[in-house]
Enzyme design. Structure first.
Site, PDB file in Angstrom:
ATOM      1  N   ASN A  32       1.052  -1.068  -0.298  1.00  0.00           N
ATOM      2  CA  ASN A  32       0.243   0.335  -0.192  1.00  0.00           C
ATOM      3  C   ASN A  32       1.125   1.423   0.146  1.00  0.00           C
ATOM      4  O   ASN A  32       0.212   2.223   0.143  1.00  0.00           O
ATOM      5  CB  ASN A  32      -1.339  -0.339   0.888  1.00  0.00           C
ATOM      6  CG  ASN A  32      -0.078   0.020   2.984  1.00  0.00           C
ATOM      7  OD1 ASN A  32       1.889  -0.096   2.507  1.00  0.00           O
ATOM      8  ND2 ASN A  32      -0.825  -0.249   3.151  1.00  0.00           N
ATOM      9  N   LEU A  33       1.880   1.250  -0.522  1.00  0.00           N
ATOM     10  CA  LEU A  33       2.737   2.234   0.519  1.00  0.00           C
ATOM     11  C   LEU A  33       3.387   3.050   0.962  1.00  0.00           C
ATOM     12  O   LEU A  33       3.289   4.461   1.587  1.00  0.00           O
ATOM     13  CB  LEU A  33       3.186   3.390  -1.390  1.00  0.00           C
ATOM     14  CG  LEU A  33       3.958   2.192  -3.421  1.00  0.00           C
ATOM     15  CD1 LEU A  33       3.596   2.994  -3.781  1.00  0.00           C
ATOM     16  CD2 LEU A  33       4.564   1.637  -2.793  1.00  0.00           C
ATOM     17  N   GLY A  36       6.270   1.793   2.461  1.00  0.00           N
ATOM     18  CA  GLY A  36       7.126   1.392   1.294  1.00  0.00           C
ATOM     19  C   GLY A  36       7.170   2.705   0.457  1.00  0.00           C
ATOM     20  O   GLY A  36       6.416   2.940   0.349  1.00  0.00           O
ATOM     21  N   ALA A  75       4.242  -7.395   4.859  1.00  0.00           N
ATOM     22  CA  ALA A  75       3.347  -6.528   5.298  1.00  0.00           C
ATOM     23  C   ALA A  75       3.249  -5.893   6.323  1.00  0.00           C
ATOM     24  O   ALA A  75       2.637  -6.965   6.517  1.00  0.00           O
ATOM     25  CB  ALA A  75       1.740  -6.468   3.822  1.00  0.00           C
ATOM     26  N   TYR A 142       3.151  -5.174  19.410  1.00  0.00           N
ATOM     27  CA  TYR A 142       3.913  -5.081  17.957  1.00  0.00           C
ATOM     28  C   TYR A 142       3.983  -6.897  18.102  1.00  0.00           C
ATOM     29  O   TYR A 142       4.317  -7.764  16.902  1.00  0.00           O
ATOM     30  CB  TYR A 142       5.382  -4.185  17.567  1.00  0.00           C
ATOM     31  CG  TYR A 142       6.180  -4.548  16.132  1.00  0.00           C
ATOM     32  CD1 TYR A 142       5.693  -4.731  15.474  1.00  0.00           C
ATOM     33  CD2 TYR A 142       7.240  -5.354  16.864  1.00  0.00           C
ATOM     34  CE1 TYR A 142       6.551  -5.747  14.371  1.00  0.00           C
ATOM     35  CE2 TYR A 142       8.282  -6.357  16.105  1.00  0.00           C
ATOM     36  CZ  TYR A 142       7.830  -6.430  14.439  1.00  0.00           C
ATOM     37  OH  TYR A 142       9.060  -7.120  13.799  1.00  0.00           O
ATOM     38  N   LYS A 146       2.647 -10.764  15.918  1.00  0.00           N
ATOM     39  CA  LYS A 146       3.395 -11.663  14.659  1.00  0.00           C
ATOM     40  C   LYS A 146       2.823 -12.946  15.769  1.00  0.00           C
ATOM     41  O   LYS A 146       3.170 -13.726  15.030  1.00  0.00           O
ATOM     42  CB  LYS A 146       4.987 -11.061  14.536  1.00  0.00           C
ATOM     43  CG  LYS A 146       5.767 -10.229  14.344  1.00  0.00           C
ATOM     44  CD  LYS A 146       5.181 -10.465  12.526  1.00  0.00           C
ATOM     45  CE  LYS A 146       5.852  -8.941  11.442  1.00  0.00           C
ATOM     46  NZ  LYS A 146       5.500  -8.901  10.636  1.00  0.00           N
ATOM     47  N   LEU A 191      19.339   1.750  14.774  1.00  0.00           N
ATOM     48  CA  LEU A 191      21.146   2.287  15.207  1.00  0.00           C
ATOM     49  C   LEU A 191      21.628   2.372  13.821  1.00  0.00           C
ATOM     50  O   LEU A 191      22.608   2.966  13.403  1.00  0.00           O
ATOM     51  CB  LEU A 191      21.604   1.303  15.352  1.00  0.00           C
ATOM     52  CG  LEU A 191      23.154   1.440  16.821  1.00  0.00           C
ATOM     53  CD1 LEU A 191      22.584   3.166  17.352  1.00  0.00           C
ATOM     54  CD2 LEU A 191      23.833   0.171  16.828  1.00  0.00           C
ATOM     55  N   ARG A 222      23.146  -6.632  20.302  1.00  0.00           N
ATOM     56  CA  ARG A 222      22.253  -7.392  19.642  1.00  0.00           C
ATOM     57  C   ARG A 222      22.756  -8.120  18.869  1.00  0.00           C
ATOM     58  O   ARG A 222      24.178  -7.968  18.161  1.00  0.00           O
ATOM     59  CB  ARG A 222      21.628  -6.208  18.900  1.00  0.00           C
ATOM     60  CG  ARG A 222      20.534  -5.310  19.641  1.00  0.00           C
ATOM     61  CD  ARG A 222      19.684  -6.206  19.672  1.00  0.00           C
ATOM     62  NE  ARG A 222      18.348  -5.443  20.818  1.00  0.00           N
ATOM     63  CZ  ARG A 222      18.825  -5.153  21.583  1.00  0.00           C
ATOM     64  NH1 ARG A 222      19.751  -5.494  22.777  1.00  0.00           N
ATOM     65  NH2 ARG A 222      17.844  -4.480  22.981  1.00  0.00           N
ATOM     66  N   GLY A 284      12.187  -1.170  27.062  1.00  0.00           N
ATOM     67  CA  GLY A 284      11.497  -2.185  26.488  1.00  0.00           C
ATOM     68  C   GLY A 284      12.709  -3.141  26.164  1.00  0.00           C
ATOM     69  O   GLY A 284      12.792  -3.701  26.152  1.00  0.00           O
TER      70      GLY A 284
HETATM   71  N1  UDP Z   1      19.914   1.978  19.984  1.00  0.00           N
HETATM   72  C1  UDP Z   1      20.549   3.843  20.552  1.00  0.00           C
HETATM   73  N2  UDP Z   1      20.750   4.423  19.654  1.00  0.00           N
HETATM   74  C2  UDP Z   1      19.569   4.753  18.728  1.00  0.00           C
HETATM   75  C3  UDP Z   1      19.282   3.719  18.284  1.00  0.00           C
HETATM   76  C4  UDP Z   1      19.411   2.373  18.938  1.00  0.00           C
HETATM   77  O1  UDP Z   1      20.933   2.982  21.354  1.00  0.00           O
HETATM   78  O2  UDP Z   1      19.653   5.970  18.151  1.00  0.00           O
HETATM   79  C5  UDP Z   1      19.933   0.864  20.825  1.00  0.00           C
HETATM   80  C6  UDP Z   1      18.646   0.871  20.846  1.00  0.00           C
HETATM   81  O3  UDP Z   1      18.906   1.087  22.454  1.00  0.00           O
HETATM   82  C7  UDP Z   1      18.895  -0.969  21.019  1.00  0.00           C
HETATM   83  C8  UDP Z   1      19.949  -1.235  19.702  1.00  0.00           C
HETATM   84  O4  UDP Z   1      20.906   0.421  19.575  1.00  0.00           O
HETATM   85  O5  UDP Z   1      20.513  -1.412  22.123  1.00  0.00           O
HETATM   86  C9  UDP Z   1      19.465  -1.972  18.024  1.00  0.00           C
HETATM   87  O6  UDP Z   1      18.590  -0.771  18.221  1.00  0.00           O
HETATM   88  P1  UDP Z   1      17.440  -0.963  16.885  1.00  0.00           P
HETATM   89  O7  UDP Z   1      16.026   0.016  17.270  1.00  0.00           O
HETATM   90  O8  UDP Z   1      18.036  -0.781  15.564  1.00  0.00           O
HETATM   91  O9  UDP Z   1      17.070  -2.650  17.039  1.00  0.00           O
HETATM   92  P2  UDP Z   1      15.358  -3.161  18.235  1.00  0.00           P
HETATM   93  O10 UDP Z   1      16.977  -3.994  18.780  1.00  0.00           O
HETATM   94  O11 UDP Z   1      15.534  -2.330  19.238  1.00  0.00           O
HETATM   95  O12 UDP Z   1      15.128  -4.040  17.113  1.00  0.00           O
END
Ligand code: UDP
Length: 329
Positions: A32-33, A36, A75, A142, A146, A191, A222, A284
């Protein structure tokens, strides 16, 4: 194979479409853009702009383009934080939309379905690296959408025999090695693209969310997995469903990197100092999320080609340098 790719104009979907076409398959993209970009759709793919909330539009799509060898369903909205502020947006656009798709897919006798799922199902991992049989505890609305998608597929299999694979991604990142497509989320929250926007001079610094985690350098760890490797995993999984067995796989590189290690890698790749501003933890976030992907490696012979952080950041940097404004307006 002729594959229906919902969300094929989005970040992961568009890379999978490139891979499908590079391997000689045919792709029909339905998007649906809203998030995207039409420019992300491979020129040889058939593109249909439409919304999964509109069941008639899905029926028209099948009338014009079926039969499909399978569906790859990308999507969806993908932001953890947003889903906690706007839960009904996620329940409607992720769950209701997928239900509509399943209704038409089962009417039409589609036999194979791949769901784009998430590591956000593992909010309290007891083992890291995380295998697929960890307790499923969604970390947000979210993640819950899923989880519901995975559950719906279980019922679709029982009732209609729909074979499926649920692919739980860890941190999808990187870009097509040719620099032609890449990551362009609005707003960007991930990030690596944010760091590269600093290297492009579009942001003054990168915020580091928390330096007091129980990790060697105090920042979150991560598992960054290259989007082209994810693409290969989707195609392998779809092919594997021919044996009549549904499956679930965790997709990561199996290597964990801290936020500071990612920044250091980006400094090396870009030659930019990338200033850092440290701040409080983001709500979180877990200290350490790393996939155990041994199951898909053993069962399907999946071999990540871009398993190291350096090549993830290099390919992402190629995309950001050649497209500093992403796909533009
Ligand atoms: N993160 C950060 N600064 C930012 C964005 C993300 O320090 O501006 C950290 C975030 O707390 C996490 C990691 O980078 O530990 C990866 O975050 P991202 O949002 O890319 O992916 P997530 O793991 O939340 O799916």
């Amino acid at each position: 194979m002729k594959i229906l790719v919902t969300g094929g104009a989005g970040y992961i979907g568009s890379h999978v479409v490139y891979r499908l076409i590079e391997q000689g398959h045919t792709a029909v993209v339905f998007d649906n853009l809203v998030a995207g970009h039409q420019q992300a759709v491979h020129p040889s793919a058939t593109f249909i702009q439409g919304d999964l909330l509109d069941t008639n539009a899905i029926r028209d799509l099948f009338e014009d383009h079926a039969p499909f060898s399978g569906i790859m369903h990308f999507a969806s909205h993908i932001q953890v934080g947003e889903s906690m502020r706007e839960p009904f947006k996620y329940l409607r656009d992720n769950v209701q939309a997928m239900t509509n798709l399943l209704e038409v897919a089962t009417e039409q006798g589609v036999g194979r379905f791949i769901l784009s799922s998430t590591a956000n199902l593992y909010d309290h991992p007891t083992r890291v690296p995380i295998p697929e049989d960890e307790p499923l505890i969604p970390g947000s609305v979210y993640g819950e959408t899923k989880f519901m998608g995975e559950r719906l597929l279980m019922w679709m299999e029982k009732i209609y025999g729909l074979r499926h694979a649920c692919l739980r991604y860890f941190n999808a990142s990187g870009a097509h090695p040719d620099g032609i497509i890449g990551e362009d989320h609005r707003p960007e929250t991930h990030l690596i693209p944010l760091i590269l926007q600093v290297a492009l001079g579009q942001r003054p610094h990168i915020d580091v969310f928390g330096t007091d985690y129980d990790t060697p350098d105090g920042t979150c760890i991560r598992d960054y997995v290259h989007v082209m490797d994810l693409a290969d995993a989707h195609i392998l999984a779809l092919e594997a469903l021919a044996d009549g067995r549904s499956r679930t796989y965790n997709l990561g590189s199996g290597e964990g990197y801290s936020v500071l290690e990612v920044i250091e890698t980006a400094r090396r790749v870009t030659g930019h100092p990338i200033p850092v501003q440290t701040g409080p933890r983001r709500a979180g976030d877990l200290a350490r999320l790393v996939a155990d992907s041994s199951k898909i490696k053993a069962e399907l012979g999946w071999k990540p080609k871009y398993g190291d952080l350096q090549s993830i950041v290099e390919t992402a940097w190629r995309w950001h340098q050649s497209h500093p404004q992403g796909y533009g307006e």
